[in-house]
Design an enzyme around this catalytic site. Sequence first.
Site, PDB file in Angstrom:
ATOM      1  CE  LYS A 118      -2.793   2.461   3.268  1.00 20.52           C
ATOM      2  NZ  LYS A 118      -3.403   2.346   4.501  1.00 20.52           N
TER       3      LYS A 118
HETATM    4  C1  R5P Z   1      -2.517   4.975   7.857  1.00 17.78           C
HETATM    5  O1  R5P Z   1      -1.561   4.478   8.033  1.00 17.78           O
HETATM    6  C2  R5P Z   1      -3.643   4.103   7.800  1.00 17.78           C
HETATM    7  O2  R5P Z   1      -3.361   2.897   7.541  1.00 17.78           O
HETATM    8  C3  R5P Z   1      -4.721   4.446   6.749  1.00 17.78           C
HETATM    9  O3  R5P Z   1      -5.539   3.479   6.542  1.00 17.78           O
HETATM   10  C4  R5P Z   1      -4.668   4.817   5.271  1.00 17.78           C
HETATM   11  O4  R5P Z   1      -3.546   5.916   5.499  1.00 17.78           O
HETATM   12  C5  R5P Z   1      -5.359   4.929   4.411  1.00 17.78           C
HETATM   13  O5  R5P Z   1      -6.314   5.863   4.767  1.00 17.78           O
HETATM   14  P1  R5P Z   1      -6.521   7.372   4.255  1.00 17.78           P
HETATM   15  O6  R5P Z   1      -7.190   6.910   2.695  1.00 17.78           O
HETATM   16  O7  R5P Z   1      -7.373   7.970   4.967  1.00 17.78           O
HETATM   17  O8  R5P Z   1      -5.113   7.706   3.932  1.00 17.78           O
END
Ligand code: R5P
Length: 257
Positions: A173
Amino acid sequence: MDWGQRNRLSKIIRPKDGRTVMLAVDHGYFMGPTSGLEQLGAMVTPLLRYADTLMVTRGSLRHYIDPDVDIPIVLRVSGGTSIIGKELLHEGTVCSIEDAIRLNASGVAYSIMVGAEFERDTILGFTQYVDEAQRYGIPVVAVTAVGKEMVRDARYMSLASRMAAELGADVVKTYFVKGFENVVECCPVPVVIAGGKKLPEQEALQMAYDAIHAGAVGVDMGRNIFQSPNPVGMMKAIHAIVHKNATVKEAFAVFQS
Ligand code: R5P
């Protein structure tokens, strides 16, 4: 990868099209009652039918999510620092592999901080967790966290993503950047993008569209969904981009409808 691990991965990335909409609501592990998630269960429940996977902490799962729900779980298993602490993202393991299995996780998520002060600690914590997860056939999603001082460009994201894959991640990710095709091309495992801070809806949809068309298998999106005035509309619109090859215009019409 053995049968169990492949089967679990198929719950995260849907085999019918090789794509995924991961709904990320794990922010509380370092941000507390994040805007939009104060009542996490009430926010998330109507969104689940448009998600392939829910990324969540063990506490949220136990306190806010009905165990009868039909949604695969990617469990946040790293943490240890807060948004107000001095060492943001100096993370280690905060949930054992046994508890992840007890919670029927289809996968686990662990953050690494490449290029930042604590990179060694986070990377060694991550690889140790990969070893434990491999033992039980649990896929690991590496979250390439980005420190405030890091430049978010394709060179950095390629480095962090490729390292994560070489160190054992099953899915990476990362963040969408210009030249994202190179990030995907150099990463031997599927890549999903985080949404990041809340953007105007059309911009967030454009980012998801561009990421998919640059080779990402999907999104792991949170704030751009649950901080929208119309979270269900955003979920439907993102779902249309990821699974129905909708254009941004079509997806925005879905959002507005
Ligand atoms: C941050 O590390 C968290 O894992 C969130 O799940 C991630 O950042 C994704 O969320 P967002 O789309 O709000 O950035």
